[in-house]
Design a protein around this motif. Structure first.
Motif, PDB file in Angstrom:
ATOM      1  N   MET A   1      45.026  -4.379  23.128  1.00 27.65           N
ATOM      2  CA  MET A   1      44.458  -4.274  24.476  1.00 27.65           C
ATOM      3  C   MET A   1      43.368  -3.209  24.484  1.00 27.65           C
ATOM      4  SD  MET A   1      46.368  -3.478  28.130  1.00 27.65           S
ATOM      5  CE  MET A   1      47.228  -5.039  28.064  1.00 27.65           C
ATOM      6  N   SER A   2      42.247  -3.534  25.159  1.00 28.78           N
ATOM      7  CA  SER A   2      41.124  -2.610  25.214  1.00 28.78           C
ATOM      8  C   SER A   2      41.490  -1.371  26.014  1.00 28.78           C
ATOM      9  CB  SER A   2      39.916  -3.298  25.863  1.00 28.78           C
ATOM     10  OG  SER A   2      38.883  -2.375  26.091  1.00 28.78           O
ATOM     11  N   GLU A   3      40.881  -0.258  25.630  1.00 24.63           N
ATOM     12  CA  GLU A   3      41.095   0.986  26.376  1.00 24.63           C
ATOM     13  C   GLU A   3      40.287   1.008  27.669  1.00 24.63           C
ATOM     14  OE1 GLU A   3      39.052   4.488  24.671  1.00 24.63           O
ATOM     15  OE2 GLU A   3      38.397   3.120  23.071  1.00 24.63           O
ATOM     16  N   PHE A   4      39.399   0.001  27.863  1.00 27.94           N
ATOM     17  CA  PHE A   4      38.562  -0.076  29.054  1.00 27.94           C
ATOM     18  C   PHE A   4      38.951  -1.281  29.911  1.00 27.94           C
ATOM     19  CE2 PHE A   4      35.850   1.742  25.641  1.00 27.94           C
ATOM     20  CZ  PHE A   4      35.675   3.023  26.183  1.00 27.94           C
ATOM     21  N   ASP A   5      38.619  -1.194  31.198  1.00 30.39           N
ATOM     22  CA  ASP A   5      38.854  -2.333  32.091  1.00 30.39           C
ATOM     23  C   ASP A   5      37.964  -3.517  31.725  1.00 30.39           C
ATOM     24  OD1 ASP A   5      40.677  -0.813  33.625  1.00 30.39           O
ATOM     25  OD2 ASP A   5      39.048  -0.005  34.876  1.00 30.39           O
ATOM     26  N   TYR A   6      36.726  -3.214  31.305  1.00 34.28           N
ATOM     27  CA  TYR A   6      35.756  -4.267  31.003  1.00 34.28           C
ATOM     28  C   TYR A   6      34.978  -3.914  29.737  1.00 34.28           C
ATOM     29  CZ  TYR A   6      36.597  -5.259  35.930  1.00 34.28           C
ATOM     30  OH  TYR A   6      37.214  -5.521  37.125  1.00 34.28           O
ATOM     31  N   ASP A   7      34.457  -4.954  29.107  1.00 41.80           N
ATOM     32  CA  ASP A   7      33.515  -4.741  28.002  1.00 41.80           C
ATOM     33  C   ASP A   7      32.147  -4.331  28.549  1.00 41.80           C
ATOM     34  OD1 ASP A   7      35.326  -5.623  25.887  1.00 41.80           O
ATOM     35  OD2 ASP A   7      35.091  -7.616  26.781  1.00 41.80           O
ATOM     36  N   LEU A   8      31.795  -4.864  29.722  1.00 38.39           N
ATOM     37  CA  LEU A   8      30.499  -4.587  30.333  1.00 38.39           C
ATOM     38  C   LEU A   8      30.643  -4.504  31.839  1.00 38.39           C
ATOM     39  CD1 LEU A   8      27.356  -4.403  30.334  1.00 38.39           C
ATOM     40  CD2 LEU A   8      27.328  -6.923  30.387  1.00 38.39           C
ATOM     41  N   PHE A   9      30.043  -3.455  32.412  1.00 34.94           N
ATOM     42  CA  PHE A   9      29.945  -3.365  33.869  1.00 34.94           C
ATOM     43  C   PHE A   9      28.461  -3.277  34.210  1.00 34.94           C
ATOM     44  CE2 PHE A   9      30.198  -2.221  38.187  1.00 34.94           C
ATOM     45  CZ  PHE A   9      31.497  -2.467  38.619  1.00 34.94           C
ATOM     46  N   VAL A  10      28.008  -4.235  35.004  1.00 37.64           N
ATOM     47  CA  VAL A  10      26.602  -4.299  35.408  1.00 37.64           C
ATOM     48  C   VAL A  10      26.469  -3.771  36.832  1.00 37.64           C
ATOM     49  CG1 VAL A  10      24.612  -5.790  35.781  1.00 37.64           C
ATOM     50  CG2 VAL A  10      26.207  -6.294  33.917  1.00 37.64           C
ATOM     51  N   GLY A  29      32.185 -14.313  25.491  1.00 34.56           N
ATOM     52  CA  GLY A  29      33.583 -14.099  25.878  1.00 34.56           C
ATOM     53  C   GLY A  29      33.891 -12.687  26.323  1.00 34.56           C
ATOM     54  N   ALA A  30      32.873 -11.873  26.538  1.00 35.58           N
ATOM     55  CA  ALA A  30      33.093 -10.498  26.982  1.00 35.58           C
ATOM     56  C   ALA A  30      33.693 -10.486  28.383  1.00 35.58           C
ATOM     57  CB  ALA A  30      31.778  -9.720  26.963  1.00 35.58           C
ATOM     58  N   LYS A  31      34.491  -9.476  28.661  1.00 38.94           N
ATOM     59  CA  LYS A  31      35.036  -9.281  29.997  1.00 38.94           C
ATOM     60  C   LYS A  31      34.010  -8.471  30.784  1.00 38.94           C
ATOM     61  CE  LYS A  31      39.160  -7.881  32.541  1.00 38.94           C
ATOM     62  NZ  LYS A  31      40.477  -7.192  32.485  1.00 38.94           N
ATOM     63  N   LYS A 119      30.318   7.740  37.062  1.00 37.63           N
ATOM     64  CA  LYS A 119      31.163   8.932  37.123  1.00 37.63           C
ATOM     65  C   LYS A 119      31.157   9.650  35.783  1.00 37.63           C
ATOM     66  CE  LYS A 119      35.732  10.421  38.718  1.00 37.63           C
ATOM     67  NZ  LYS A 119      37.050   9.974  39.250  1.00 37.63           N
ATOM     68  N   ASP A 120      31.195   8.880  34.711  1.00 37.72           N
ATOM     69  CA  ASP A 120      30.986   9.424  33.374  1.00 37.72           C
ATOM     70  C   ASP A 120      30.415   8.314  32.505  1.00 37.72           C
ATOM     71  OD1 ASP A 120      33.127   7.866  32.198  1.00 37.72           O
ATOM     72  OD2 ASP A 120      34.564   9.367  32.900  1.00 37.72           O
ATOM     73  N   ALA A 121      30.335   8.530  31.220  1.00 35.37           N
ATOM     74  CA  ALA A 121      29.659   7.585  30.324  1.00 35.37           C
ATOM     75  C   ALA A 121      30.320   6.216  30.271  1.00 35.37           C
ATOM     76  CB  ALA A 121      29.582   8.167  28.920  1.00 35.37           C
ATOM     77  N   HIS A 122      31.580   6.117  30.700  1.00 35.31           N
ATOM     78  CA  HIS A 122      32.284   4.835  30.660  1.00 35.31           C
ATOM     79  C   HIS A 122      32.962   4.493  31.981  1.00 35.31           C
ATOM     80  CE1 HIS A 122      31.823   4.173  26.315  1.00 35.31           C
ATOM     81  NE2 HIS A 122      32.045   5.471  26.156  1.00 35.31           N
ATOM     82  N   HIS A 136      30.563  -0.647  27.924  1.00 29.60           N
ATOM     83  CA  HIS A 136      29.120  -0.562  28.118  1.00 29.60           C
ATOM     84  C   HIS A 136      28.805  -0.681  29.603  1.00 29.60           C
ATOM     85  CE1 HIS A 136      28.600  -1.130  23.787  1.00 29.60           C
ATOM     86  NE2 HIS A 136      29.405  -2.179  23.873  1.00 29.60           N
ATOM     87  N   ILE A 137      27.818   0.059  30.047  1.00 31.33           N
ATOM     88  CA  ILE A 137      27.353  -0.013  31.431  1.00 31.33           C
ATOM     89  C   ILE A 137      25.877  -0.363  31.413  1.00 31.33           C
ATOM     90  CG2 ILE A 137      26.965   1.275  33.578  1.00 31.33           C
ATOM     91  CD1 ILE A 137      29.393   3.021  32.781  1.00 31.33           C
ATOM     92  N   LEU A 138      25.499  -1.345  32.219  1.00 29.99           N
ATOM     93  CA  LEU A 138      24.102  -1.768  32.322  1.00 29.99           C
ATOM     94  C   LEU A 138      23.611  -1.527  33.749  1.00 29.99           C
ATOM     95  CD1 LEU A 138      21.599  -3.171  31.085  1.00 29.99           C
ATOM     96  CD2 LEU A 138      22.564  -5.348  31.892  1.00 29.99           C
ATOM     97  N   ILE A 139      22.580  -0.712  33.887  1.00 28.53           N
ATOM     98  CA  ILE A 139      21.991  -0.433  35.196  1.00 28.53           C
ATOM     99  C   ILE A 139      20.810  -1.377  35.404  1.00 28.53           C
ATOM    100  CG2 ILE A 139      20.904   1.307  36.661  1.00 28.53           C
ATOM    101  CD1 ILE A 139      22.294   3.443  34.915  1.00 28.53           C
ATOM    102  N   ALA A 140      20.876  -2.174  36.470  1.00 28.27           N
ATOM    103  CA  ALA A 140      19.826  -3.141  36.781  1.00 28.27           C
ATOM    104  C   ALA A 140      19.594  -3.137  38.288  1.00 28.27           C
ATOM    105  CB  ALA A 140      20.228  -4.531  36.289  1.00 28.27           C
ATOM    106  N   THR A 141      19.305  -1.961  38.813  1.00 31.20           N
ATOM    107  CA  THR A 141      19.246  -1.767  40.264  1.00 31.20           C
ATOM    108  C   THR A 141      17.867  -1.995  40.866  1.00 31.20           C
ATOM    109  OG1 THR A 141      19.063   0.595  39.778  1.00 31.20           O
ATOM    110  CG2 THR A 141      21.217  -0.219  40.433  1.00 31.20           C
ATOM    111  N   GLY A 142      16.861  -2.295  40.032  1.00 29.80           N
ATOM    112  CA  GLY A 142      15.559  -2.668  40.560  1.00 29.80           C
ATOM    113  C   GLY A 142      14.785  -1.525  41.193  1.00 29.80           C
TER     114      GLY A 142
END
Length: 479
Positions: A1-10, A29-31, A119-122, A136-142
């Motif tokens: 089980m991953s230590e994170f809730d998601y593989d990617l949060f956009v 197949g990423a979460k 809040k922090d890097a993850h 991973h976090i992806l910022i796409a706020t325009g």
């Protein structure tokens, strides 16, 4: 089980963020999760390219009856009804937002209708009070339009507001000379509004080819836009009391257009200009620049570098100084175009989730300005090219067949910038109806490194405007 809730949060549900989220989820197949505080589709779909282009289409019908009569049709002039168009426009935007939501759901992306910050890097903190972790976090706020630092600037509109007008003003002042200012000057003029445009520079569309922007400026004046160059606004005020315009939406954080209840004609606005004139308008529209949506996101405290305008600094792979955090689209202020944001999102997925490091290619991007006539461009302007190397310029300007037959005054421009050293096409500039469609095709050839001789070997399609691109034999000048 991953230590994170998601593989990617956009963070951000515009074109770039949505594409990255659904491709990462659907193809690898990423979460994946995505948060958007306003409407899905972002600037392009909700308050930019799409509604603007529909307004362009609407505005172009103004002279259709006159031209039709020149071609033998018994057709009467008519009136434009903003309320009818606005209802259809809003329904179409609702439909498109629904499409974006379905695409995300169909790809298995979990969505949150909330504002998000780091809040922090993850870890991402939502305005609902929840926190979510991601590898991973992806910022796409325009980005968002900004008002100038001017007393009573809240009396004016910005581009986000234009689609919420309850009624069209009779007289509007547009401040600015970039593509947004010029496009809306043409649109509103076409819809029957008396348009005045102030621009402090010597010519509109700074950064584009001089010859092309000169023709566009003349065409705009010819069609009825009261264009004043070397002119800026000094002060503005209404006839007292509060403005009837909705509260400013352009300077709030991203997605704030949703709070606008819509604008309607209010008290007349008195504007004093640098030329000494004081004039009265029903509305003032600021098109004086845009700003990346990076405020209050917790970036600096994490060590993410932010530029002077608020742009998030990234490398060629869209990665910030914090390895787990990436950023794409207008918030990075690289090339602020929707297709570029989408390409950056795809390159991010290739790099991070497919193990195929892919740098974003920002070279030779074709683009269009939807003035009337349209302007399509790819590569270097004549001015940029001659500062770089010795060039030949091939150019022609003429009245196209359809316009000439109807005794219209509109002219078109076809222009090629050619390297003397290796004969490659360094730039192509088209001012003509449908120039956006034309430059897409030319862009392919220029991207492939086509030479002037490649163009010359191509047989013309006759009779068309664009055949001039392959029939210009002699340069009009060298530099």
């Amino acid at each position: 089980m991953s230590e994170f809730d998601y593989d990617l949060f956009v963070i951000g549900g515009g074109s770039g963020g949505v594409r990255a989220a659904r491709v990462a989820a659907g193809e690898t197949g990423a979460k994946v999760a995505l948060a958007e505080e306003d409407r899905y589709g972002g600037t392009c779909v909700i308050r930019g390219c799409v509604p603007k282009k529909l307004m362009v289409f609407a505005s172009e019908y103004r002279h259709a009856a006159k031209e039709a009569r020149a071609y033998g049709w018994d057709m009467a002039d008519g009136d434009f009804h903003w309320d009818r168009f606005k209802g259809k426009l809003e329904a179409e935007l609702d439909r498109l937002e629904g499409v974006y939501r379905k695409l995300l759901a169909g790809s298995g992306v979990e969505t949150f209708d909330a504002r998000a910050k780091l809040k922090d890097a993850h870890t991402v903190e939502l305005s609902t009070g929840e926190t979510k972790t991601a590898k991973h976090i992806l910022i796409a706020t325009g980005g968002r339009p900004v008002r100038p630092d001017l007393p009573n600037a809240d009396l004016g509109m910005v581009s986000d507001d234009i689609f919420h007008l309850k009624a069209l003003p009779k007289r509007v002042l547009i401040i600015g000379g970039g593509y947004i200012a010029c496009e809306f000057a043409c649109i509103l003029n076409g819809l029957g509004v008396e348009v005045t445009q102030y621009y402090r520079g010597a010519q509109i569309l700074r950064g584009f080819d001089d010859e092309a922007r000169g023709l566009i400026a003349e065409s705009m004046k010819q069609s009825g836009v009261d264009l004043h160059l070397g002119t800026d606004i000094v002060e503005m005020h209404s006839d007292g009391g509060d403005s009837d315009l909705a509260s400013p939406v352009g300077d709030a954080q991203y997605g704030a257009a949703a709070q606008s209840a819509g604008h309607e004609a209010g008290k007349p606005i008195h504007v004093k200009a640098t030329n000494g004139e004081t004039r009265v308008f029903d509305a003032v529209f600021f098109a004086t620049g845009r700003k990346p949506n990076s405020d209050n996101m917790g970036l600096e405290s994490l060590g993410i570098e932010v530029g002077r305008k608020g742009e998030i600094k990234v490398d060629e792979y869209s990665q910030t100084k914090v390895p787990s955090v990436y950023a794409i689209g207008d918030v990075t202020d690289r090339v602020n175009l929707t297709p570029v944001a989408i390409r950056e999102g795809m390159a991010f997925v290739e790099t991070v989730f497919k193990g195929n490091p892919t740098a974003v290619d920002h070279d030779l991007i074709p683009s269009a300005v939807f003035t009337q006539p349209e302007f399509g461009t790819v590569g270097l302007s004549e001015e940029q090219a001659r500062a770089q190397e010795e060039i030949e310029v091939y150019c022609t300007s003429f009245r196209p067949m359809q316009t000439a037959f109807a005794e219209g005054e509109g002219r078109v421009l076809m222009k090629l910038i050619v390297s003397k050293a290796n004969r490659t096409i360094l730039g192509c500039h088209i001012v003509a109806p449908g120039a956006g469609e034309l430059i897409q095709m030319v862009g392919i050839a220029v991207k492939m490194g086509a030479t002037k001789e490649d163009f010359d070997r191509t047989v013309a399609v006759h009779p068309t405007m664009s055949e001039e691109l392959v029939t210009m034999r002699n340069p009009v000048r060298t530099a």
